[in-house]
Design a protein around this motif. Sequence first.
Motif, PDB file in Angstrom:
ATOM      1  N   VAL A 262       0.856  -1.180   0.000  1.00 44.81           N
ATOM      2  CA  VAL A 262       0.000   0.000   0.000  1.00 44.81           C
ATOM      3  C   VAL A 262       0.891   1.228   0.000  1.00 44.81           C
ATOM      4  O   VAL A 262       1.897   1.289   0.728  1.00 44.81           O
ATOM      5  N   GLU A 263       0.542   2.209  -0.838  1.00 44.98           N
ATOM      6  CA  GLU A 263       1.266   3.472  -0.878  1.00 44.98           C
ATOM      7  C   GLU A 263       0.380   4.559  -0.290  1.00 44.98           C
ATOM      8  O   GLU A 263      -0.732   4.806  -0.764  1.00 44.98           O
ATOM      9  N   LEU A 264       0.857   5.200   0.749  1.00 45.83           N
ATOM     10  CA  LEU A 264       0.175   6.312   1.401  1.00 45.83           C
ATOM     11  C   LEU A 264       0.885   7.602   1.018  1.00 45.83           C
ATOM     12  O   LEU A 264       2.119   7.657   1.010  1.00 45.83           O
ATOM     13  N   ALA A 265       0.118   8.660   0.707  1.00 44.03           N
ATOM     14  CA  ALA A 265       0.752   9.917   0.299  1.00 44.03           C
ATOM     15  C   ALA A 265      -0.082  11.097   0.770  1.00 44.03           C
ATOM     16  O   ALA A 265      -1.310  11.016   0.875  1.00 44.03           O
ATOM     17  N   THR A 266       0.608  12.195   1.050  1.00 45.75           N
ATOM     18  CA  THR A 266      -0.075  13.420   1.452  1.00 45.75           C
ATOM     19  C   THR A 266       0.786  14.623   1.093  1.00 45.75           C
ATOM     20  O   THR A 266       2.022  14.532   1.075  1.00 45.75           O
ATOM     21  N   ASN A 267       0.135  15.763   0.771  1.00 45.12           N
ATOM     22  CA  ASN A 267       0.830  17.019   0.502  1.00 45.12           C
ATOM     23  C   ASN A 267       0.802  17.877   1.758  1.00 45.12           C
ATOM     24  O   ASN A 267      -0.262  18.084   2.358  1.00 45.12           O
ATOM     25  N   VAL A 268       1.953  18.405   2.147  1.00 50.60           N
ATOM     26  CA  VAL A 268       2.051  19.218   3.364  1.00 50.60           C
ATOM     27  C   VAL A 268       2.808  20.495   3.027  1.00 50.60           C
ATOM     28  O   VAL A 268       3.934  20.439   2.508  1.00 50.60           O
ATOM     29  N   ASP A 285      10.472   3.348  11.802  1.00 51.35           N
ATOM     30  CA  ASP A 285      10.484   2.558  13.041  1.00 51.35           C
ATOM     31  C   ASP A 285       9.147   1.858  13.256  1.00 51.35           C
ATOM     32  O   ASP A 285       9.088   0.800  13.897  1.00 51.35           O
ATOM     33  N   ALA A 286       8.060   2.441  12.740  1.00 52.13           N
ATOM     34  CA  ALA A 286       6.724   1.862  12.921  1.00 52.13           C
ATOM     35  C   ALA A 286       6.424   0.767  11.910  1.00 52.13           C
ATOM     36  O   ALA A 286       5.321   0.215  11.920  1.00 52.13           O
ATOM     37  N   GLY A 287       7.377   0.469  11.030  1.00 56.36           N
ATOM     38  CA  GLY A 287       7.199  -0.668  10.131  1.00 56.36           C
ATOM     39  C   GLY A 287       7.095  -0.347   8.661  1.00 56.36           C
ATOM     40  O   GLY A 287       6.916  -1.252   7.840  1.00 56.36           O
ATOM     41  N   ALA A 288       7.204   0.931   8.271  1.00 59.84           N
ATOM     42  CA  ALA A 288       7.147   1.274   6.850  1.00 59.84           C
ATOM     43  C   ALA A 288       8.319   0.639   6.110  1.00 59.84           C
ATOM     44  O   ALA A 288       9.447   0.615   6.615  1.00 59.84           O
ATOM     45  N   ARG A 289       8.056   0.124   4.926  1.00 55.20           N
ATOM     46  CA  ARG A 289       9.150  -0.419   4.108  1.00 55.20           C
ATOM     47  C   ARG A 289      10.029   0.704   3.578  1.00 55.20           C
ATOM     48  O   ARG A 289      11.226   0.524   3.389  1.00 55.20           O
ATOM     49  N   ASP A 290       9.418   1.831   3.300  1.00 55.98           N
ATOM     50  CA  ASP A 290      10.177   3.003   2.854  1.00 55.98           C
ATOM     51  C   ASP A 290       9.322   4.236   3.102  1.00 55.98           C
ATOM     52  O   ASP A 290       8.091   4.148   3.173  1.00 55.98           O
ATOM     53  N   VAL A 306       5.599  16.380  -0.724  1.00 56.13           N
ATOM     54  CA  VAL A 306       4.755  15.191  -0.783  1.00 56.13           C
ATOM     55  C   VAL A 306       5.431  14.112   0.058  1.00 56.13           C
ATOM     56  O   VAL A 306       6.556  13.703  -0.243  1.00 56.13           O
ATOM     57  N   LEU A 307       4.771  13.693   1.122  1.00 52.18           N
ATOM     58  CA  LEU A 307       5.250  12.604   1.966  1.00 52.18           C
ATOM     59  C   LEU A 307       4.624  11.308   1.472  1.00 52.18           C
ATOM     60  O   LEU A 307       3.400  11.215   1.375  1.00 52.18           O
ATOM     61  N   THR A 308       5.456  10.331   1.142  1.00 49.91           N
ATOM     62  CA  THR A 308       4.977   9.045   0.649  1.00 49.91           C
ATOM     63  C   THR A 308       5.519   7.929   1.526  1.00 49.91           C
ATOM     64  O   THR A 308       6.697   7.941   1.904  1.00 49.91           O
ATOM     65  N   VAL A 309       4.649   6.984   1.844  1.00 45.80           N
ATOM     66  CA  VAL A 309       4.999   5.840   2.698  1.00 45.80           C
ATOM     67  C   VAL A 309       4.611   4.558   1.970  1.00 45.80           C
ATOM     68  O   VAL A 309       3.493   4.456   1.442  1.00 45.80           O
ATOM     69  N   LEU A 310       5.502   3.600   1.929  1.00 50.26           N
ATOM     70  CA  LEU A 310       5.245   2.293   1.323  1.00 50.26           C
ATOM     71  C   LEU A 310       5.217   1.259   2.437  1.00 50.26           C
ATOM     72  O   LEU A 310       6.134   1.212   3.267  1.00 50.26           O
TER      73      LEU A 310
END
Length: 420
Positions: A262-268, A285-290, A306-310
């Motif tokens: 799952v890819e999570l993204a947000t503009n800040v 540290d919370a488990g994100a792959r990247d 843009v913050l993106t979390v995989l």
Amino acid sequence: MTHAWIDPSAGVAGDMLLGALLDAGASLPAVQAAVASVLGDDVAVTTRTVTRAGQRATKADVEVRVDDPPHRTWTTIAAMLAGADRAPLPERVRADAHAVFERLARAEARTHGTDPADVHFHEVGALDSIADVVGVCAALHSLGVTSASAGPVALGSGRVRAAHGSIPVPVPAVAELSLGRRVLAGGEGELTTPTGMALLAVLAERDEDLPALVPTAVGVGAGTRDTPGRPNTTRVVLGALATAAPTATGAPTGSTGLVELVELATNVDDLDPRLWPGVLARLLDAGARDAWLVPVLMKKGRPAHVLTVLCAPDLADPLEREMFATTSTLGVRRRACWQRALSRGWLDVVVEGHSVAVKVGYDDDVVRQVEPEFDAVARAAAALGLPERHVLTAARAAAHAAGWAAGSPPPSGAQLRPHP
């Protein structure tokens, strides 16, 4: 390509996982030889068939034949593994066992506020626990397991008496080792031990429910207690991962080796930029792959990121909450994606007396990527008083001389240290 899925829904300990793997067909002589190469004739590994709450299981027993000291240090155990006879102890088994105890040392150091090198293992440092760890690593090697994952872990509840007195369940080391994984109480008492949790943390790289696979064997390992109405067992399912099937969300078809993410993204656009390094660190540290940032220009010329979390699908919700908690965002986008990743591992080379880790990526028995880890390069360069580019060049040359070259097959019989 054999995948092992571990079911710790009733808990897991070293002897339970070892029993499950032996029950699934691992070679007991191979396990005994690996353990003997580290511990000599001081211990013997045997198996017996038992029942737990009416279900058949294999109990792995480690007989200690000598007086066992109350504890050993991580440094002592590392030396025992390093000095083991290389003939009966495959390099992969040695590397896996080393990684398990290293992870345990880091957890214990965090718990007690000490340096990992100074950690004294109490119960975990006993000969039977060392045999459990080496035995599990050897059993996986015997079965030809190339990947592993595990379901939610039952940790237990209540209190237990340990070397430092009465402590809560899960014990501190287990709680530390369980970070980033799905856990539940699952029952009364200590259901998961530090050894069992460390084996999962290192060897089961994914936290997932039973994946799509074609089962070839099932093994059931027994714990010591027989609890009425609740089988005290750990299960292992072996098999070949199934081909990815088409889905309504557009998953690829007819391909193997794909992992759903799952890819999570947000503009800040209104967060103090000095906070971003801490945000990324907390997400990882919370488990994100990247997790990464990309600078963008928003409406009215406002600079933003843009913050993106995989991440794995089961971690999407907690990581989304972390994004809301650590940034000023008002919304997070989410989409499914699929990743095919190279198999990878660490090769340790020596540059003028200093060890440098080299990351190796490979697939289909062909080496694709060989690149020194820059932090290790920087440390070696600082110690040697050399420019970092010189150490980079020397580390690449050392890896090539060892037979690890992009486009070539891995050197015969060589093993890499596991990549976390």
